[in-house]
Design an enzyme around this catalytic site. Structure first.
Site, PDB file in Angstrom:
ATOM      1  N   ALA A 103       0.828  -1.118  -0.119  1.00  0.00           N
ATOM      2  CA  ALA A 103       0.172   0.117  -0.004  1.00  0.00           C
ATOM      3  C   ALA A 103       0.867   1.202  -0.259  1.00  0.00           C
ATOM      4  CB  ALA A 103      -1.136  -0.050   0.999  1.00  0.00           C
TER       5      ALA A 103
ATOM      6  N   ASP B 236      -3.888  -2.713   3.985  1.00  0.00           N
ATOM      7  CA  ASP B 236      -4.363  -1.954   2.762  1.00  0.00           C
ATOM      8  C   ASP B 236      -5.451  -0.863   2.844  1.00  0.00           C
ATOM      9  OD1 ASP B 236      -3.116  -4.973   1.973  1.00  0.00           O
ATOM     10  OD2 ASP B 236      -2.751  -3.196   0.269  1.00  0.00           O
TER      11      ASP B 236
ATOM     12  N   LYS C 226      -3.562  -8.823   2.925  1.00  0.00           N
ATOM     13  CA  LYS C 226      -3.573  -9.805   1.917  1.00  0.00           C
ATOM     14  C   LYS C 226      -4.330 -11.045   2.482  1.00  0.00           C
ATOM     15  CE  LYS C 226      -1.544  -9.769  -1.050  1.00  0.00           C
ATOM     16  NZ  LYS C 226      -2.074  -9.648  -2.130  1.00  0.00           N
TER      17      LYS C 226
HETATM   18  O1  MRU Z   1      -1.073  -7.289  -3.325  1.00  0.00           O
HETATM   19  P1  MRU Z   1       0.101  -6.486  -2.241  1.00  0.00           P
HETATM   20  O2  MRU Z   1       1.348  -7.228  -2.514  1.00  0.00           O
HETATM   21  O3  MRU Z   1       0.156  -5.101  -2.629  1.00  0.00           O
HETATM   22  O4  MRU Z   1      -0.501  -6.756  -1.076  1.00  0.00           O
HETATM   23  C1  MRU Z   1       0.230  -6.193  -0.006  1.00  0.00           C
HETATM   24  C2  MRU Z   1      -0.373  -6.266   1.364  1.00  0.00           C
HETATM   25  O5  MRU Z   1      -1.247  -6.926   1.481  1.00  0.00           O
HETATM   26  C3  MRU Z   1       0.444  -5.537   2.549  1.00  0.00           C
HETATM   27  O6  MRU Z   1       0.508  -6.426   3.781  1.00  0.00           O
HETATM   28  C4  MRU Z   1       0.009  -4.351   2.647  1.00  0.00           C
HETATM   29  O7  MRU Z   1      -0.080  -3.465   1.591  1.00  0.00           O
HETATM   30  C5  MRU Z   1       0.777  -3.289   3.825  1.00  0.00           C
HETATM   31  S1  MRU Z   1       2.415  -3.079   3.161  1.00  0.00           S
HETATM   32  C6  MRU Z   1       3.174  -1.988   4.109  1.00  0.00           C
END
Ligand code: MRU
Length: 367
Positions: A60, A251, A262
């Site tokens: 994110a 996110d 995730k």
């Molecule tokens: O699909 P992604 O790899 O963008 O998902 C990322 C995540 O779910 C992370 O845990 C979230 O963005 C936090 S990042 C500091």
């Protein structure tokens, strides 16, 4: 993030502005990690959109930081059509917003830069200074809204970790996902720097394997004792009493504290709750969506089923290759985020301190 390249230790970020005049953004191409360190350069909004959509960059805050720089590219592109400057800029911003639906930081970054530019336009600023000021604002966004907040998350979060703490994390909420330092990894890095021994269990995080590929790579580079586990092993390790705390990223956070992260985070939170293991979400307040009252309203991205059918990796020969792991003709579903209800969350490690889910509403109302 300090990494070893050709026997040299280099300090590097997930994304940065490589050429400020031409608006070239350089990103670590996360599709090739941990096998190869490659860069992806974008000199247009189109290419930046592609990079966010296709996982060149992900996570994110990194998505937000890349988008802020993308908004600067949008200014450069709009400046080529001065008569239609405002409409071209708006169209480019709206286009970037379509890159991915769940991470709120994408929208926060684009809306922040958009309203900044509109204020400059309204106040009659010359085009040349709008370009310069937007570039400065995008860089400041990364420094203040992302990196400073990550540092604070590290400072507050470090206090929940003791010498010898065993931490479980999911996906990659590390430096790659947050430009540098990370959110979920920030407390770990700060504790490590203070000389505490921290052991980290990393969920491999099917289907894209952000944990096995990226978090494991990052933590290992920083010299932290790291074990990759299958996603299915997490509950068992908690049941054995081998996990002291779970820290994940986010996110999008709704006002009631429900949190999208995730896929698999929800199951992890359930297992933590059942085993009395504290479950923390480390995220800047820029991940809170003030318009959503509950997690039910968070748009959840569903990606191509090919991410389930195929696995990408390095062969013994060193070549990168793709293999199919499901029978041909079988369908798959691939929602890539889930929502953890706030009652399963012990606390949010934010730049404002560690707050309870019930306090998110207050943070939102204080702006
Ligand atoms: O699909 P992604 O790899 O963008 O998902 C990322 C995540 O779910 C992370 O845990 C979230 O963005 C936090 S990042 C500091």
């Amino acid at each position: 993030m300090r990494i070893r390249i050709d026997e040299k230790i280099v300090d590097i970020k997930a994304v940065w502005l490589k050429d400020s005049e031409r608006g070239v953004i350089r990103m670590i191409d996360q599709r090739y990690l941990p096998w190869k360190l490659r860069y992806y350069d974008s000199d247009s909004v189109e290419k930046t959109f592609y990079a966010i959509k296709n996982f060149v960059v992900r996570g994110a805050p990194t998505i937000g930081g890349t988008a802020a720089l993308g908004a600067y590219q949008a200014i450069l592109e709009a400046s080529h059509r001065p008569n239609k400057f405002k409409s071209v800029f708006k169209e480019r911003i709206e286009f970037l917003k379509k890159a991915r639906p769940t991470a709120y930081n994408l929208f926060h970054a684009l809306d922040t830069i958009y309203s900044y530019v509109m204020d400059l336009v309204e106040s009659g600023e010359a085009l040349s200074s709008i370009i310069r000021l937007t570039r400065e604002r995008a860089l400041e966004y990364i420094e203040k809204e992302i990196l400073d907040k990550n540092r604070k998350i590290g400072e507050y979060g470090e206090k929940i970790l003791e010498d010898g703490s065993k931490v479980l994390t999911h996906c990659n909420a590390g430096a790659l996902a947050a430009v540098d330092i990370g959110t979920a990894t920030a407390p770990i890095y700060y504790a490590h720097e203070k000389g505490k021994k921290i052991i980290v269990y990393v969920d491999e995080t099917r289907p894209w394997l952000q944990g096995a590929r990226l978090t494991a790579w990052e933590l290992h580079q920083q010299g932290i004792e790291t074990y990759v586990i299958s996603d299915n092993a997490a509950g068992y390790l908690m049941w054995l009493g081998e996990i002291d705390v779970v820290i994940v990223g986010a996110d999008r956070i709704a006002v009631n504290g429900d949190t999208a992260n995730k896929i698999g985070t929800y199951k992890l939170a359930l297992a933590a709750h059942d085993n009395g293991v504290p479950f923390y979400v480390a995220a800047p307040t820029t991940t809170i969506d003030p318009t959503l009252s509950s997690g039910r309203e968070i748009p959840i991205e569903e990606r191509s089923e090919d991410e389930i059918h195929f696995v990408y990796g390095e062969l013994n020969t060193g070549e990168l290759s793709v293999v199919r792991i499901t029978p041909k003709g079988v369908r798959a579903r691939n929602p890539v985020f889930d929502v953890t209800p706030s009652y399963l969350i012990t606390g949010f490690i934010t730049e404002l301190g560690i707050i309870k889910p019930s306090e998110i509403r207050r943070v939102v109302s204080q702006g």
